[in-house]
Design a protein around this motif. Structure first.
Motif, PDB file in Angstrom:
ATOM      1  N   ILE A   1      -3.679   8.724  -0.571  1.00  0.00           N
ATOM      2  CA  ILE A   1      -2.247   8.994  -0.406  1.00  0.00           C
ATOM      3  C   ILE A   1      -1.812  10.133  -1.320  1.00  0.00           C
ATOM      4  O   ILE A   1      -0.968  10.961  -0.962  1.00  0.00           O
ATOM      5  CB  ILE A   1      -1.429   7.717  -0.697  1.00  0.00           C
ATOM      6  CG1 ILE A   1      -1.648   6.683   0.416  1.00  0.00           C
ATOM      7  CG2 ILE A   1       0.062   8.031  -0.847  1.00  0.00           C
ATOM      8  CD1 ILE A   1      -1.026   5.321   0.120  1.00  0.00           C
TER       9      ILE A   1
ATOM     10  N   VAL B   1      -9.540   0.489   6.535  1.00  0.00           N
ATOM     11  CA  VAL B   1      -9.233   0.559   5.105  1.00  0.00           C
ATOM     12  C   VAL B   1     -10.475   1.070   4.386  1.00  0.00           C
ATOM     13  O   VAL B   1     -11.577   0.546   4.600  1.00  0.00           O
ATOM     14  CB  VAL B   1      -8.822  -0.825   4.555  1.00  0.00           C
ATOM     15  CG1 VAL B   1      -8.695  -0.789   3.033  1.00  0.00           C
ATOM     16  CG2 VAL B   1      -7.515  -1.285   5.188  1.00  0.00           C
TER      17      VAL B   1
ATOM     18  N   TYR C   1      -6.715   3.276  -1.488  1.00  0.00           N
ATOM     19  CA  TYR C   1      -5.732   4.127  -0.819  1.00  0.00           C
ATOM     20  C   TYR C   1      -5.282   5.264  -1.731  1.00  0.00           C
ATOM     21  O   TYR C   1      -4.160   5.754  -1.661  1.00  0.00           O
ATOM     22  CB  TYR C   1      -4.535   3.335  -0.283  1.00  0.00           C
ATOM     23  CG  TYR C   1      -3.995   2.241  -1.180  1.00  0.00           C
ATOM     24  CD1 TYR C   1      -2.899   2.466  -2.003  1.00  0.00           C
ATOM     25  CD2 TYR C   1      -4.555   0.964  -1.158  1.00  0.00           C
ATOM     26  CE1 TYR C   1      -2.380   1.455  -2.801  1.00  0.00           C
ATOM     27  CE2 TYR C   1      -4.046  -0.044  -1.949  1.00  0.00           C
ATOM     28  CZ  TYR C   1      -2.959   0.200  -2.768  1.00  0.00           C
ATOM     29  OH  TYR C   1      -2.439  -0.815  -3.551  1.00  0.00           O
TER      30      TYR C   1
ATOM     31  N   ASP D   1       1.022  -1.541   7.674  1.00  0.00           N
ATOM     32  CA  ASP D   1      -0.254  -1.054   8.189  1.00  0.00           C
ATOM     33  C   ASP D   1      -0.198   0.402   8.653  1.00  0.00           C
ATOM     34  O   ASP D   1      -1.205   1.103   8.594  1.00  0.00           O
ATOM     35  CB  ASP D   1      -0.715  -1.946   9.344  1.00  0.00           C
ATOM     36  CG  ASP D   1      -0.754  -3.419   8.953  1.00  0.00           C
ATOM     37  OD1 ASP D   1      -1.098  -3.709   7.788  1.00  0.00           O
ATOM     38  OD2 ASP D   1      -0.429  -4.274   9.799  1.00  0.00           O
ATOM     39  N   SER D   2       0.944   0.830   9.130  1.00  0.00           N
ATOM     40  CA  SER D   2       1.106   2.212   9.585  1.00  0.00           C
ATOM     41  C   SER D   2       2.573   2.607   9.491  1.00  0.00           C
ATOM     42  O   SER D   2       3.456   1.812   9.834  1.00  0.00           O
ATOM     43  CB  SER D   2       0.637   2.367  11.032  1.00  0.00           C
ATOM     44  OG  SER D   2       0.932   3.669  11.511  1.00  0.00           O
TER      45      SER D   2
ATOM     46  N   THR E   1      -6.403   2.651  -7.405  1.00  0.00           N
ATOM     47  CA  THR E   1      -7.233   1.885  -6.464  1.00  0.00           C
ATOM     48  C   THR E   1      -8.628   2.480  -6.309  1.00  0.00           C
ATOM     49  O   THR E   1      -9.521   1.822  -5.778  1.00  0.00           O
ATOM     50  CB  THR E   1      -6.554   1.788  -5.081  1.00  0.00           C
ATOM     51  OG1 THR E   1      -6.453   3.102  -4.491  1.00  0.00           O
ATOM     52  CG2 THR E   1      -5.176   1.170  -5.196  1.00  0.00           C
TER      53      THR E   1
ATOM     54  N   ALA F   1      -5.534   0.371  10.153  1.00  0.00           N
ATOM     55  CA  ALA F   1      -4.591   1.072   9.289  1.00  0.00           C
ATOM     56  C   ALA F   1      -4.323   2.473   9.828  1.00  0.00           C
ATOM     57  O   ALA F   1      -5.225   3.144  10.351  1.00  0.00           O
ATOM     58  CB  ALA F   1      -5.144   1.160   7.868  1.00  0.00           C
ATOM     59  N   GLY F   2      -3.078   2.901   9.718  1.00  0.00           N
ATOM     60  CA  GLY F   2      -2.735   4.277  10.049  1.00  0.00           C
ATOM     61  C   GLY F   2      -2.708   4.576  11.534  1.00  0.00           C
ATOM     62  O   GLY F   2      -2.236   3.783  12.344  1.00  0.00           O
TER      63      GLY F   2
ATOM     64  N   VAL G   1      -1.376   4.528  -6.774  1.00  0.00           N
ATOM     65  CA  VAL G   1      -2.336   4.717  -5.684  1.00  0.00           C
ATOM     66  C   VAL G   1      -3.687   5.219  -6.214  1.00  0.00           C
ATOM     67  O   VAL G   1      -4.744   4.805  -5.714  1.00  0.00           O
ATOM     68  CB  VAL G   1      -1.777   5.654  -4.593  1.00  0.00           C
ATOM     69  CG1 VAL G   1      -0.514   5.052  -3.985  1.00  0.00           C
ATOM     70  CG2 VAL G   1      -1.511   7.059  -5.100  1.00  0.00           C
TER      71      VAL G   1
ATOM     72  N   VAL H   1       0.829  -1.209   0.000  1.00  0.00           N
ATOM     73  CA  VAL H   1       0.000   0.000   0.000  1.00  0.00           C
ATOM     74  C   VAL H   1       0.861   1.255   0.000  1.00  0.00           C
ATOM     75  O   VAL H   1       0.753   2.108  -0.873  1.00  0.00           O
ATOM     76  CB  VAL H   1      -0.954   0.003   1.207  1.00  0.00           C
ATOM     77  CG1 VAL H   1      -1.660   1.346   1.337  1.00  0.00           C
ATOM     78  CG2 VAL H   1      -1.984  -1.118   1.083  1.00  0.00           C
ATOM     79  N   HIS H   2       1.715   1.371   0.993  1.00  0.00           N
ATOM     80  CA  HIS H   2       2.530   2.578   1.111  1.00  0.00           C
ATOM     81  C   HIS H   2       3.571   2.649  -0.006  1.00  0.00           C
ATOM     82  O   HIS H   2       4.043   1.625  -0.504  1.00  0.00           O
ATOM     83  CB  HIS H   2       3.216   2.617   2.477  1.00  0.00           C
ATOM     84  CG  HIS H   2       2.257   2.751   3.601  1.00  0.00           C
ATOM     85  ND1 HIS H   2       2.202   1.853   4.650  1.00  0.00           N
ATOM     86  CD2 HIS H   2       1.276   3.657   3.841  1.00  0.00           C
ATOM     87  CE1 HIS H   2       1.254   2.211   5.490  1.00  0.00           C
ATOM     88  NE2 HIS H   2       0.654   3.298   5.017  1.00  0.00           N
TER      89      HIS H   2
END
Length: 309
Positions: free
Chosen positions: A122, A201, A119, A258-259, A141, A234-235, A138, A17-18
Motif C-alpha cells: 500500500i 493476500v 499489505y 476486501d476491495s 506487516t 482481495a482487490g 502498513v 487493512v485499508h
C-alpha cells in the motif's frame, strides 16, 4: 460442499487493512461503520462482518466501539452479526477477543493459522498520507506476521464457542483446511462449517481461479457435505472470485475490507454498491439471495436478537 439454492451474501464493512489515505469512502467512525453496514443489509447482505476503528481510522479492539456498531445494526435490522477475532497483527489475542467475548455474536471470524499477512505494498501506491500512523502501520506487516497458533484457535473455540457463537473459518491456504480438519476431529469445530476461502493476500494462496477450484476439491475430500463454502479475493479480483464461488454452488463475500473498488479505476462509494453488483451476478446465474433468517437456518445459528447489547 453443502449446496443451496440461495446464496448468503456477507459484507466485510471496513476491516483493518485499508487506510484512510486510500479512499475517502472507507467508513471509520462507529456511526459510519454502522450506517454502511445498514446500507449493505438493505441491498441484500444477510451477514455483516465487523471490525472497528478509531475516528482517525486506526484499527481498534475496543469493545465499546464494537458495542455501538452492533447496537445500531441490531436495532434496525435482523442481519447476522459476525465480529472479527483477527483484528490486526499488531493486537494481542486478549485484545482481539475482548469484543466478541463481551458481545457474544452469532458468528465470529477465525483465521485458521499464523501467516505472513503482508499489505506493505500500500505504501508504494499512496503519495499523500492523511495521518502519521498509516505508513508505519502498513510497512510493519512486511516484518511482523499475523499470529494465530493452534493454542489460540483452541482457546477461542472453547471460550467464545461456549457462548453459542459459531465461526467463519477463514482459510488463506490449503493447509488451513487441514488445520480445520484437526479441530473437527478433536470435536472443537462442529458442522455445518462455514469455510471462507481467501485469495490474493500476499503470504497466502494466490488469486488464481484454479486455486479456488482446488480448495473446494480438497474441502470436499475432508468435509463432504458438512460445510458451506464462500470465497473472496482481495482487490481487483473480488467480484470474479465471488461470482465463481456462486457458480460452484457456494456463497459470497464482498465489502470495503476486501476491495475499495466498484470497477476498474472507480472507487466504491459504499459497501451497498458492491452488494448490488454481486447480487446482480448471482441472480444472473439463476440463484437467489438468502435473507438473514435463511442464512441462520443454513449456518445453524442460534437466532436473531441473541447477541449482547
Amino acid at each position: 460442499m453443502r449446496k443451496a439454492e440461495k446464496v448468503i451474501v456477507t459484507t466485510a464493512v471496513t476491516g483493518s487493512v485499508h487506510v484512510p489515505s486510500q479512499s475517502p469512502h472507507l467508513p471509520l467512525s462507529a456511526r459510519a461503520v454502522a450506517e454502511s453496514a445498514l446500507g449493505a443489509v438493505a441491498a441484500g447482505s444477510a451477514v455483516v462482518h465487523l471490525h472497528a476503528r478509531q475516528p482517525d481510522g486506526r484499527p481498534t479492539a475496543d469493545p465499546e466501539v464494537f458495542e455501538e456498531i452492533v447496537r445500531t445494526v441490531t436495532e434496525r435490522t435482523d442481519a447476522v452479526i459476525n465480529i472479527t477475532t483477527g483484528g490486526a497483527s499488531s493486537m494481542t489475542m486478549e485484545e482481539r477477543l475482548a469484543a466478541p467475548l463481551r458481545l457474544r455474536p452469532e458468528l465470529a471470524s477465525m483465521n485458521m493459522g499464523s501467516m505472513n499477512f503482508v499489505y506493505a505494498g500500500i505504501a508504494d501506491k499512496v503519495s499523500s498520507w492523511r495521518h502519521d500512523w498509516e505508513k508505519p502501520y502498513v510497512l510493519n506487516t512486511y516484518a511482523r506476521p499475523f499470529v494465530n497458533t493452534f493454542e489460540s484457535i483452541e482457546h477461542t473455540l472453547r471460550t467464545l464457542g461456549a457462548s453459542g457463537t459459531r465461526f467463519e473459518y477463514e482459510c488463506y491456504d490449503i493447509g488451513h483446511l487441514y488445520s480445520l480438519a484437526h479441530f473437527v476431529d478433536a470435536g472443537l469445530a462442529e458442522p455445518p462449517l462455514l469455510i471462507q476461502g481467501v485469495f490474493g493476500v500476499l503470504g497466502g494462496i494466490g488469486a488464481d481461479h484454479a486455486n479456488l477450484e482446488h480448495m473446494v476439491h480438497i474441502a470436499d475430500k475432508l468435509f463432504g457435505d458438512d460445510y458451506l463454502f464462500s470465497a473472496f479475493a482481495a482487490g481487483r479480483d473480488q467480484m470474479s472470485f465471488a461470482t465463481h464461488s456462486a457458480w460452484l454452488g457456494g456463497h459470497v463475500r464482498v465489502g470495503l475490507e476486501d476491495s475499495l473498488w466498484a470497477g476498474k479505476g472507480r472507487l466504491a462509494e459504499t459497501n451497498a454498491q458492491q452488494v448490488e453488483k454481486i447480487r446482480t451476478a448471482v441472480e444472473d446465474l439463476g440463484r437467489q439471495i438468502a435473507t438473514p433468517a435463511e442464512a441462520r437456518e443454513m449456518l445453524a445459528l442460534r437466532g436473531a436478537g441473541t447477541a449482547a447489547r
